[in-house]
Design a protein around this motif. Sequence first.
Motif, PDB file in Angstrom:
ATOM      1  N   GLU A  40       0.818  -1.212   0.000  1.00 42.40           N
ATOM      2  CA  GLU A  40       0.000   0.000   0.000  1.00 42.40           C
ATOM      3  C   GLU A  40       0.858   1.271   0.000  1.00 42.40           C
ATOM      4  O   GLU A  40       0.530   2.256  -0.662  1.00 42.40           O
ATOM      5  CB  GLU A  40      -0.926  -0.017   1.214  1.00 42.40           C
ATOM      6  N   ALA A  41       1.970   1.249   0.715  1.00 42.61           N
ATOM      7  CA  ALA A  41       2.854   2.415   0.751  1.00 42.61           C
ATOM      8  C   ALA A  41       3.424   2.702  -0.638  1.00 42.61           C
ATOM      9  O   ALA A  41       3.509   3.863  -1.062  1.00 42.61           O
ATOM     10  CB  ALA A  41       3.988   2.193   1.748  1.00 42.61           C
ATOM     11  N   LEU A  46       3.383   5.946  -5.621  1.00 46.82           N
ATOM     12  CA  LEU A  46       3.217   6.123  -7.066  1.00 46.82           C
ATOM     13  C   LEU A  46       2.201   7.212  -7.366  1.00 46.82           C
ATOM     14  O   LEU A  46       2.419   8.071  -8.226  1.00 46.82           O
ATOM     15  CB  LEU A  46       2.770   4.805  -7.720  1.00 46.82           C
ATOM     16  N   LEU A  47       1.080   7.211  -6.643  1.00 44.61           N
ATOM     17  CA  LEU A  47       0.051   8.226  -6.862  1.00 44.61           C
ATOM     18  C   LEU A  47       0.589   9.622  -6.568  1.00 44.61           C
ATOM     19  O   LEU A  47       0.323  10.577  -7.311  1.00 44.61           O
ATOM     20  CB  LEU A  47      -1.183   7.923  -6.010  1.00 44.61           C
ATOM     21  N   ILE A  48       1.369   9.756  -5.519  1.00 45.03           N
ATOM     22  CA  ILE A  48       1.962  11.046  -5.183  1.00 45.03           C
ATOM     23  C   ILE A  48       2.958  11.467  -6.262  1.00 45.03           C
ATOM     24  O   ILE A  48       3.008  12.639  -6.655  1.00 45.03           O
ATOM     25  CB  ILE A  48       2.631  10.984  -3.793  1.00 45.03           C
TER      26      ILE A  48
END
Length: 65
Positions: A40-41, A46-48
């Motif tokens: 999850e981290a 990746l989204l950030i």
Amino acid sequence: MRYEFRIAGIVPDALAESFPELDHVPVREQTLFLGTVADEAHLYGLLIRFQSLGLHVLEMRQLPA
């Protein structure tokens, strides 16, 4: 876990290299990034990274194993 990220527009190769853990494929005015996400981290990282580079994520989905 394998994920697909659908990004608005064609991402130039130089910018796509910011995601060495993902493959990228241009498709009709969008770019698909595909690859393995460790946890999850990593997913949120990746989204950030997409956001910080000004890339607009249209869709994100987990792919079947």
